[in-house]
Design a protein around this motif. Structure first.
Motif, PDB file in Angstrom:
ATOM      1  N   CYS A   1      -4.087  -4.352  12.045  1.00  0.00           N
ATOM      2  CA  CYS A   1      -4.657  -4.729  10.757  1.00  0.00           C
ATOM      3  C   CYS A   1      -5.034  -6.208  10.752  1.00  0.00           C
ATOM      4  CB  CYS A   1      -3.672  -4.442   9.624  1.00  0.00           C
ATOM      5  SG  CYS A   1      -3.307  -2.687   9.413  1.00  0.00           S
ATOM      6  N   GLN A   2      -6.035  -6.539   9.970  1.00  0.00           N
ATOM      7  CA  GLN A   2      -6.499  -7.910   9.875  1.00  0.00           C
ATOM      8  C   GLN A   2      -5.614  -8.724   8.930  1.00  0.00           C
ATOM      9  OE1 GLN A   2      -9.153  -9.148  11.666  1.00  0.00           O
ATOM     10  NE2 GLN A   2      -9.142  -7.139  12.678  1.00  0.00           N
ATOM     11  N   GLY A   3      -5.618 -10.050   9.130  1.00  0.00           N
ATOM     12  CA  GLY A   3      -4.935 -10.944   8.209  1.00  0.00           C
ATOM     13  C   GLY A   3      -3.541 -11.323   8.663  1.00  0.00           C
ATOM     14  N   GLY A   4      -2.861 -12.037   7.777  1.00  0.00           N
ATOM     15  CA  GLY A   4      -1.524 -12.514   8.075  1.00  0.00           C
ATOM     16  C   GLY A   4      -0.463 -11.497   7.731  1.00  0.00           C
ATOM     17  N   LEU A   5       0.784 -11.976   7.659  1.00  0.00           N
ATOM     18  CA  LEU A   5       1.913 -11.086   7.435  1.00  0.00           C
ATOM     19  C   LEU A   5       1.794 -10.362   6.098  1.00  0.00           C
ATOM     20  CD1 LEU A   5       4.638 -10.192   8.646  1.00  0.00           C
ATOM     21  CD2 LEU A   5       5.701 -12.140   7.490  1.00  0.00           C
ATOM     22  N   ARG A   6       1.444 -11.074   5.043  1.00  0.00           N
ATOM     23  CA  ARG A   6       1.355 -10.451   3.726  1.00  0.00           C
ATOM     24  C   ARG A   6       0.229  -9.430   3.671  1.00  0.00           C
ATOM     25  NH1 ARG A   6      -1.209 -12.071  -1.017  1.00  0.00           N
ATOM     26  NH2 ARG A   6      -1.667 -14.116  -0.131  1.00  0.00           N
ATOM     27  N   GLU A   7      -0.892  -9.739   4.294  1.00  0.00           N
ATOM     28  CA  GLU A   7      -2.025  -8.807   4.271  1.00  0.00           C
ATOM     29  C   GLU A   7      -1.701  -7.526   5.039  1.00  0.00           C
ATOM     30  OE1 GLU A   7      -3.322 -12.629   3.028  1.00  0.00           O
ATOM     31  OE2 GLU A   7      -2.314 -12.064   4.896  1.00  0.00           O
ATOM     32  N   ARG A   8      -1.010  -7.669   6.159  1.00  0.00           N
ATOM     33  CA  ARG A   8      -0.646  -6.474   6.935  1.00  0.00           C
ATOM     34  C   ARG A   8       0.362  -5.615   6.188  1.00  0.00           C
ATOM     35  NH1 ARG A   8       1.670  -8.405  12.138  1.00  0.00           N
ATOM     36  NH2 ARG A   8       1.697 -10.480  11.229  1.00  0.00           N
ATOM     37  N   LEU A   9       1.316  -6.253   5.515  1.00  0.00           N
ATOM     38  CA  LEU A   9       2.294  -5.500   4.730  1.00  0.00           C
ATOM     39  C   LEU A   9       1.635  -4.830   3.524  1.00  0.00           C
ATOM     40  CD1 LEU A   9       5.354  -7.900   4.838  1.00  0.00           C
ATOM     41  CD2 LEU A   9       5.355  -5.511   5.586  1.00  0.00           C
ATOM     42  N   THR A  10       0.661  -5.505   2.927  1.00  0.00           N
ATOM     43  CA  THR A  10      -0.050  -4.918   1.796  1.00  0.00           C
ATOM     44  C   THR A  10      -0.767  -3.646   2.222  1.00  0.00           C
ATOM     45  OG1 THR A  10      -0.347  -7.080   0.737  1.00  0.00           O
ATOM     46  CG2 THR A  10      -1.840  -5.305   0.065  1.00  0.00           C
ATOM     47  N   ALA A  11      -1.422  -3.688   3.376  1.00  0.00           N
ATOM     48  CA  ALA A  11      -2.104  -2.497   3.879  1.00  0.00           C
ATOM     49  C   ALA A  11      -1.107  -1.397   4.216  1.00  0.00           C
ATOM     50  CB  ALA A  11      -2.932  -2.868   5.110  1.00  0.00           C
ATOM     51  N   LEU A  12       0.023  -1.785   4.776  1.00  0.00           N
ATOM     52  CA  LEU A  12       1.044  -0.803   5.143  1.00  0.00           C
ATOM     53  C   LEU A  12       1.664  -0.181   3.900  1.00  0.00           C
ATOM     54  CD1 LEU A  12       2.591   0.486   7.494  1.00  0.00           C
ATOM     55  CD2 LEU A  12       4.209  -1.421   7.386  1.00  0.00           C
ATOM     56  N   GLU A  13       1.865  -0.987   2.862  1.00  0.00           N
ATOM     57  CA  GLU A  13       2.435  -0.440   1.632  1.00  0.00           C
ATOM     58  C   GLU A  13       1.491   0.576   1.003  1.00  0.00           C
ATOM     59  OE1 GLU A  13       3.615  -1.033  -2.860  1.00  0.00           O
ATOM     60  OE2 GLU A  13       1.849  -1.873  -1.921  1.00  0.00           O
ATOM     61  N   ALA A  14       0.206   0.280   1.010  1.00  0.00           N
ATOM     62  CA  ALA A  14      -0.775   1.233   0.464  1.00  0.00           C
ATOM     63  C   ALA A  14      -0.757   2.536   1.258  1.00  0.00           C
ATOM     64  CB  ALA A  14      -2.161   0.613   0.476  1.00  0.00           C
ATOM     65  N   PHE A  15      -0.681   2.424   2.577  1.00  0.00           N
ATOM     66  CA  PHE A  15      -0.627   3.630   3.402  1.00  0.00           C
ATOM     67  C   PHE A  15       0.643   4.427   3.151  1.00  0.00           C
ATOM     68  CE2 PHE A  15       1.319   5.477   7.190  1.00  0.00           C
ATOM     69  CZ  PHE A  15       0.436   6.515   7.433  1.00  0.00           C
ATOM     70  N   SER A  16       1.762   3.743   2.894  1.00  0.00           N
ATOM     71  CA  SER A  16       3.056   4.408   2.794  1.00  0.00           C
ATOM     72  C   SER A  16       3.162   5.348   1.595  1.00  0.00           C
ATOM     73  CB  SER A  16       4.194   3.374   2.740  1.00  0.00           C
ATOM     74  OG  SER A  16       4.222   2.696   1.503  1.00  0.00           O
ATOM     75  N   GLU A  17       2.161   5.359   0.732  1.00  0.00           N
ATOM     76  CA  GLU A  17       2.167   6.331  -0.361  1.00  0.00           C
ATOM     77  C   GLU A  17       2.199   7.756   0.169  1.00  0.00           C
ATOM     78  OE1 GLU A  17      -0.899   5.725  -3.204  1.00  0.00           O
ATOM     79  OE2 GLU A  17      -0.331   3.648  -3.631  1.00  0.00           O
ATOM     80  N   VAL A  18       1.776   7.938   1.409  1.00  0.00           N
ATOM     81  CA  VAL A  18       1.807   9.272   2.010  1.00  0.00           C
ATOM     82  C   VAL A  18       3.238   9.782   2.146  1.00  0.00           C
ATOM     83  CG1 VAL A  18       1.914   8.496   4.428  1.00  0.00           C
ATOM     84  CG2 VAL A  18       0.792  10.654   3.871  1.00  0.00           C
ATOM     85  N   TRP A  19       4.216   8.876   2.138  1.00  0.00           N
ATOM     86  CA  TRP A  19       5.630   9.255   2.270  1.00  0.00           C
ATOM     87  C   TRP A  19       6.352   9.300   0.918  1.00  0.00           C
ATOM     88  CZ3 TRP A  19       5.671   4.815   6.264  1.00  0.00           C
ATOM     89  CH2 TRP A  19       5.110   5.267   7.471  1.00  0.00           C
ATOM     90  N   ASP A  20       5.652   8.995  -0.159  1.00  0.00           N
ATOM     91  CA  ASP A  20       6.297   8.889  -1.471  1.00  0.00           C
ATOM     92  C   ASP A  20       6.476  10.265  -2.111  1.00  0.00           C
ATOM     93  OD1 ASP A  20       7.363   8.012  -3.823  1.00  0.00           O
ATOM     94  OD2 ASP A  20       5.489   7.212  -4.635  1.00  0.00           O
ATOM     95  N   ARG A  21       7.725  10.688  -2.253  1.00  0.00           N
ATOM     96  CA  ARG A  21       8.031  11.953  -2.928  1.00  0.00           C
ATOM     97  C   ARG A  21       8.701  11.711  -4.282  1.00  0.00           C
ATOM     98  NH1 ARG A  21       5.169  12.852   0.524  1.00  0.00           N
ATOM     99  NH2 ARG A  21       5.254  14.409   2.202  1.00  0.00           N
ATOM    100  N   ARG A  22       9.048  10.475  -4.578  1.00  0.00           N
ATOM    101  CA  ARG A  22       9.730  10.172  -5.850  1.00  0.00           C
ATOM    102  C   ARG A  22       8.746  10.079  -7.001  1.00  0.00           C
ATOM    103  NH1 ARG A  22      13.677   5.102  -5.337  1.00  0.00           N
ATOM    104  NH2 ARG A  22      13.955   5.652  -7.533  1.00  0.00           N
ATOM    105  N   LYS A  23       7.608   9.435  -6.763  1.00  0.00           N
ATOM    106  CA  LYS A  23       6.597   9.238  -7.802  1.00  0.00           C
ATOM    107  C   LYS A  23       7.209   8.598  -9.049  1.00  0.00           C
ATOM    108  CE  LYS A  23       3.660  11.235  -5.100  1.00  0.00           C
ATOM    109  NZ  LYS A  23       2.705  10.382  -4.324  1.00  0.00           N
ATOM    110  N   GLY A  24       8.068   7.593  -8.811  1.00  0.00           N
ATOM    111  CA  GLY A  24       8.682   6.870  -9.907  1.00  0.00           C
ATOM    112  C   GLY A  24       9.944   7.504 -10.453  1.00  0.00           C
ATOM    113  N   GLY A  25      10.341   8.655  -9.946  1.00  0.00           N
ATOM    114  CA  GLY A  25      11.528   9.343 -10.439  1.00  0.00           C
ATOM    115  C   GLY A  25      12.778   8.976  -9.667  1.00  0.00           C
TER     116      GLY A  25
END
Length: 310
Positions: free
Chosen positions: A40-64
């Protein structure tokens, strides 16, 4: 495996940088069709931001609640996921460094976790694995859910909230004739998310009990809220702090503690998890993926907050 340790003055982002380069993380991301952080492009924060957006694929809680996670491994490569989770520090419990701690924090949560953590901390103390001036129980006025009552009934049959359960566990594992001194702010029966509690019981060690007020009216108090309440109530500057949690949550709760307790107060933070066989709950691959997302989000919060102050 050693405990997770952050020392005063240490670069708090070094651990995040190392974690992002681990092959197990890259393998998991690619397994689910994502782009590894190194690409991914960018620094540490930018790479984590992209990874966090992708990680929604693992989210089963949906805020619960975590109790609402739909556990279904039938379509998942379970063995590969569990191997990667182990490589990412989510299965090993960590061995306490030992010596004396100013504060040992037993983190709240679901009933099975609270019970295992309290018993584990008490056993380590009894074995002489560490000593502490204060043992602190961090929770909230969250109402217990149906799935928690069966376990809570064994040690706290009349409790209906997380903080009452923690108090019952503290009394069971650290018996004393000394009374609790309790202060409550707010109306926990009518508005539990906006109420808080501070309690203290004298002894060796001294016990402290907390129920935190939520920083977001749309949810119950989270780990970060409990850390902040604790930090406001004690003399934390330069302290040595031990966190006792469940192995699967240790990485993300450690990062939150570094951000909230370690860096601002120049404190040493050490985190251990209960061994898997003591956890009283079976965590499947779905649950590990959910908590992998928690680690990513905690890392992003740490990096964002630290870089903003630099």
């Amino acid at each position: 495996m050693a405990a997770l340790v952050h020392r005063a003055g240490q670069d708090p982002l070094a651990e995040v940088r190392d974690w992002l380069t681990r092959p197990a993380l890259h393998e998991l991301v690619e397994m689910f069709g994502g782009r590894p952080p190194a690409e991914c492009q960018g620094g540490l924060r930018e790479r984590l931001t992209a990874l966090e957006a992708f990680s929604e694929v693992w989210d089963r809680r949906k805020g619960g609640s975590r109790l609402t996670i739909a556990q279904d491994d039938r379509t998942l490569p379970v063995d590969k996921i569990l191997f990667c989770a182990q490589q990412l520090g989510m299965i090993e419990s960590g061995v306490v460094t030992g010596g004396h701690y100013d504060y040992a924090l037993v983190l709240g949560g679901l009933s099975t976790g609270c019970r295992s953590r309290t018993e584990y901390a008490a056993n380590l103390l009894a074995q002489g694995a560490f000593t502490a001036s204060d043992i602190c129980f961090l929770g909230s006025f969250r109402a217990l859910m149906d799935g928690e009552f069966a376990d809570a009934r064994e040690f706290a049959p009349n409790t209906t909230t997380e903080v009452a359960m923690l108090r019952a566990l503290a009394d069971a594992e650290f018996p004393s004739a000394s009374p609790w001194q309790i202060t409550v702010d707010g109306r926990p029966e009518e508005d539990p998310r906006h109420a808080q509690l501070c309690g203290e019981r004298s002894g060796m060690p001294r016990l402290r009990l907390y129920a935190a007020r939520s920083s977001d009216p749309g949810r119950n108090a989270n780990t970060a809220d409990t850390y902040r309440q604790f930090a406001r109530d004690v003399r934390l500057d330069g302290a040595r702090v031990l966190l006792v949690t469940t192995h699967i949550y240790a990485p993300y709760q450690h990062l939150d503690a570094v951000r909230i307790l370690g860096v601002p107060y120049r404190s040493e933070i050490e985190t251990i998890g209960t061994p898997p066989h003591l956890s009283r709950r079976d965590f499947d691959a779905t649950w590990y993926l959910q908590e992998l997302r928690s680690i990513i989000r905690a890392a992003l919060a740490l990096v964002t907050e630290y870089e903003a102050k630099e």
